[in-house]
Design an enzyme around this catalytic site. Structure first.
Site, PDB file in Angstrom:
ATOM      1  N   ARG A 106       0.818  -1.223   0.000  1.00  0.00           N
ATOM      2  CA  ARG A 106       0.000   0.000   0.000  1.00  0.00           C
ATOM      3  C   ARG A 106       0.851   1.273   0.000  1.00  0.00           C
ATOM      4  O   ARG A 106       0.475   2.302   0.548  1.00  0.00           O
ATOM      5  CB  ARG A 106      -0.955   0.053   1.211  1.00  0.00           C
ATOM      6  CG  ARG A 106      -1.725  -1.223   1.494  1.00  0.00           C
ATOM      7  CD  ARG A 106      -2.644  -1.656   0.362  1.00  0.00           C
ATOM      8  NE  ARG A 106      -3.433  -2.816   0.751  1.00  0.00           N
ATOM      9  CZ  ARG A 106      -3.097  -4.073   0.524  1.00  0.00           C
ATOM     10  NH1 ARG A 106      -1.943  -4.350  -0.103  1.00  0.00           N
ATOM     11  NH2 ARG A 106      -3.876  -5.064   0.909  1.00  0.00           N
ATOM     12  N   ARG A 107       2.017   1.202  -0.640  1.00  0.00           N
ATOM     13  CA  ARG A 107       2.888   2.381  -0.727  1.00  0.00           C
ATOM     14  C   ARG A 107       3.239   2.724  -2.173  1.00  0.00           C
ATOM     15  O   ARG A 107       4.150   3.518  -2.414  1.00  0.00           O
ATOM     16  CB  ARG A 107       4.173   2.156   0.072  1.00  0.00           C
ATOM     17  CG  ARG A 107       3.957   1.819   1.540  1.00  0.00           C
ATOM     18  CD  ARG A 107       5.256   1.870   2.312  1.00  0.00           C
ATOM     19  NE  ARG A 107       5.164   1.200   3.587  1.00  0.00           N
ATOM     20  CZ  ARG A 107       6.145   1.124   4.483  1.00  0.00           C
ATOM     21  NH1 ARG A 107       7.311   1.694   4.224  1.00  0.00           N
ATOM     22  NH2 ARG A 107       5.990   0.475   5.626  1.00  0.00           N
ATOM     23  N   GLY A 108       2.574   2.095  -3.134  1.00  0.00           N
ATOM     24  CA  GLY A 108       2.825   2.390  -4.538  1.00  0.00           C
ATOM     25  C   GLY A 108       3.938   1.580  -5.160  1.00  0.00           C
ATOM     26  O   GLY A 108       4.333   1.859  -6.301  1.00  0.00           O
ATOM     27  N   LEU A 153       3.982  -1.696  -6.098  1.00  0.00           N
ATOM     28  CA  LEU A 153       3.521  -2.505  -7.225  1.00  0.00           C
ATOM     29  C   LEU A 153       3.336  -1.653  -8.469  1.00  0.00           C
ATOM     30  O   LEU A 153       3.782  -2.009  -9.570  1.00  0.00           O
ATOM     31  CB  LEU A 153       2.217  -3.219  -6.874  1.00  0.00           C
ATOM     32  CG  LEU A 153       1.598  -4.065  -7.989  1.00  0.00           C
ATOM     33  CD1 LEU A 153       2.535  -5.184  -8.396  1.00  0.00           C
ATOM     34  CD2 LEU A 153       0.248  -4.622  -7.561  1.00  0.00           C
ATOM     35  N   THR A 154       2.702  -0.500  -8.307  1.00  0.00           N
ATOM     36  CA  THR A 154       2.471   0.397  -9.450  1.00  0.00           C
ATOM     37  C   THR A 154       3.787   0.829 -10.080  1.00  0.00           C
ATOM     38  O   THR A 154       3.938   0.829 -11.309  1.00  0.00           O
ATOM     39  CB  THR A 154       1.675   1.628  -9.000  1.00  0.00           C
ATOM     40  OG1 THR A 154       0.398   1.200  -8.500  1.00  0.00           O
ATOM     41  CG2 THR A 154       1.450   2.590 -10.157  1.00  0.00           C
ATOM     42  N   TYR A 192      -4.482  -6.989 -11.989  1.00  0.00           N
ATOM     43  CA  TYR A 192      -3.717  -6.650 -13.182  1.00  0.00           C
ATOM     44  C   TYR A 192      -4.488  -5.918 -14.267  1.00  0.00           C
ATOM     45  O   TYR A 192      -3.887  -5.416 -15.208  1.00  0.00           O
ATOM     46  CB  TYR A 192      -3.051  -7.914 -13.726  1.00  0.00           C
ATOM     47  CG  TYR A 192      -2.004  -8.431 -12.775  1.00  0.00           C
ATOM     48  CD1 TYR A 192      -0.764  -7.810 -12.681  1.00  0.00           C
ATOM     49  CD2 TYR A 192      -2.276  -9.491 -11.910  1.00  0.00           C
ATOM     50  CE1 TYR A 192       0.193  -8.244 -11.777  1.00  0.00           C
ATOM     51  CE2 TYR A 192      -1.320  -9.931 -11.008  1.00  0.00           C
ATOM     52  CZ  TYR A 192      -0.091  -9.309 -10.944  1.00  0.00           C
ATOM     53  OH  TYR A 192       0.849  -9.725 -10.041  1.00  0.00           O
ATOM     54  N   PHE A 211       3.721 -20.459 -15.298  1.00  0.00           N
ATOM     55  CA  PHE A 211       5.002 -19.776 -15.063  1.00  0.00           C
ATOM     56  C   PHE A 211       4.803 -18.692 -14.028  1.00  0.00           C
ATOM     57  O   PHE A 211       3.684 -18.370 -13.668  1.00  0.00           O
ATOM     58  CB  PHE A 211       5.588 -19.202 -16.360  1.00  0.00           C
ATOM     59  CG  PHE A 211       4.628 -18.378 -17.182  1.00  0.00           C
ATOM     60  CD1 PHE A 211       4.411 -17.044 -16.899  1.00  0.00           C
ATOM     61  CD2 PHE A 211       3.934 -18.959 -18.239  1.00  0.00           C
ATOM     62  CE1 PHE A 211       3.530 -16.285 -17.660  1.00  0.00           C
ATOM     63  CE2 PHE A 211       3.060 -18.198 -19.008  1.00  0.00           C
ATOM     64  CZ  PHE A 211       2.854 -16.874 -18.719  1.00  0.00           C
TER      65      PHE A 211
END
Length: 406
Positions: free
Chosen positions: A92-94, A96-97, A125, A406
């Site tokens: 929740r800190r950006g 992943l983005t 996704y 995969f």
């Protein structure tokens, strides 16, 4: 609050990044022995990680290069995204983005037109432009009722391979299956040690059997049997669970299923993620012996270069449709595309249908219909007549299917 930065993973950092991924996915810690087997499958190339101020990885986005069969049979270069995760105390800190943006920019800069992944969660996704492009079904076959029709699957011979034989021979056999089914994924050399060899040489009791026809080996199955005696009447027998089954010909496919359904002391045969159009019931005198237990999204696809991806596949017979595509992550893809049996190109003509790039990706391999997306409110219709044309152009006779994890 500590800061993070995203960069390419350097040589020597792979194990720490894989341990982070396993932790994020709630897997067991990696032993030295397990890492020795996994190391060849996890090179630094294609990996981006988020690092904290101390240089410790707290997020990972990994991929490797492969090829995906698109409608028409062409094998298109694809980035197979094989591991994405963020440490639980850094979510929740950006992160992943930021990682997904860096990864997509790198894939685009390398000129790879597609990316694909198997999603751990179905809600993640789409916001990065991926759409669920293939689906699979779970099957459960009641062994006592599963009587095969006369003649079905009697051609050829099925025999077991030892684990060592399977490791040596199945990769070459798999290359025979690169047919025209959309979504089929090539397996590069680095894929095999971590995803196949580790399974068949492990301690979980997996067996490998191959089918041989007039032209030699033409199909294989990997399965394990699960003891059900503590859960049901002992006389019912074991559950035979299929991990994967591939065949180069219909006769090989039928022969492998005949073999599985003839194994003694088995009460049921089951498999997950099988092709949606796999006609198992047609083999049997009692089609009710086959039950579909689930339908799940399988391969998620991202059109990294929309024009190149659209130009790579073939289309049905219908008048051309103009699609207006919106891509928030890769704005070079924004624009209108004339799609028809004769090919695809950018255009300034008025749009017939307007949609996001993830929505287009969900229909790219031929799954489903545009009219279903219209019903769901995911496509803006500017020309009603274009909906049926888009259905005809994009839909494929054979259901798309990947068949490779995969």
């Amino acid at each position: 609050m500590s800061e993070f930065h995203v960069r390419a993973v350097a040589e020597g950092e792979q194990r720490a990044c894989l341990e982070l991924l396993e932790q994020a996915l709630h897997a067991k810690p990696i032993s030295d022995e397990a890492w020795a087997k996994m190391a060849p499958t996890w090179p630094a190339a294609g990996k981006f990680a988020a690092f904290d101020d101390h240089g410790t990885p707290v997020g990972i986005a990994s991929s490797f290069d492969t090829e995906l069969t698109v409608p028409g049979g062409r094998k298109l270069a694809t980035a197979a995204v094989d591991g994405v995760g963020v440490r639980a105390d850094w979510t929740r800190r950006g992160i992943l983005t930021a990682m997904m943006a860096t990864q997509l920019e790198d894939i685009a800069a390398r000129g790879v037109p597609l990316a694909a992944l198997h999603a751990s969660e179905g809600v993640i996704y789409g916001r990065f432009g991926y759409g669920a492009a293939t689906y699979g079904k779970g099957v459960h076959i009641e062994r006592p009722r599963a009587k095969l029709r006369d003649g079905s699957g009697r051609d050829g011979v099925v025999r077991f391979l030892t684990p060592a034989e399977a490791v040596e021979r199945v990769p070459a056999l798999y290359r025979r299956f690169a047919g025209e089914r959309p979504g089929f994924a090539a397996r590069p050399e680095m894929w095999w040690p971590g995803f196949f060899d580790r399974v068949v040489t492990g301690n979980d009791g997996y067996r490998v059997a191959v089918h041989s026809g007039p032209d030699g080996e033409d199909g294989f199955v990997v399965y394990q049997t699960i003891d059900m005696r503590d859960r049901q009447a002992p006389e019912r027998g074991a559950l035979l669970d299929i991990r994967e089954l591939h065949a180069a010909t219909p006769r090989a496919w039928a022969g492998l299923w005949r073999f599985l359904l003839s194994i003694d002391l088995v009460s049921a045969v089951a498999g997950r993620g099988r092709p949606m159009d796999e006609p198992i019931a047609e083999l049997l005198t009692d089609p009710r012996a086959v039950n579909t237990t689930e339908v799940i999204d399988d391969l998620w696809v991202r059109l990294v270069d929309v024009l190149a991806a659209l130009q790579a596949r073939t289309y049905g017979t219908a008048e051309a449709v103009v699609l207006e595509v919106l891509d928030r992550q890769l704005p070079d893809n924004n624009g209108r595309y004339a799609v028809g049996p004769g090919g695809v190109d950018r255009t300034t003509a008025e749009a017939d249908l307007r949609l996001d790039v993830d929505t287009l990706a969900s229909r790219y391999l031929g799954h489903g219909l545009f009219s279903d997306l219209v019903t769901a409110g995911r496509v803006e219709v500017l020309n009603e007549a274009a909906v049926a044309r888009a259905d005809s152009l994009f839909h494929t006779v054979r259901a798309p299917w990947c068949g490779t994890f995969f």
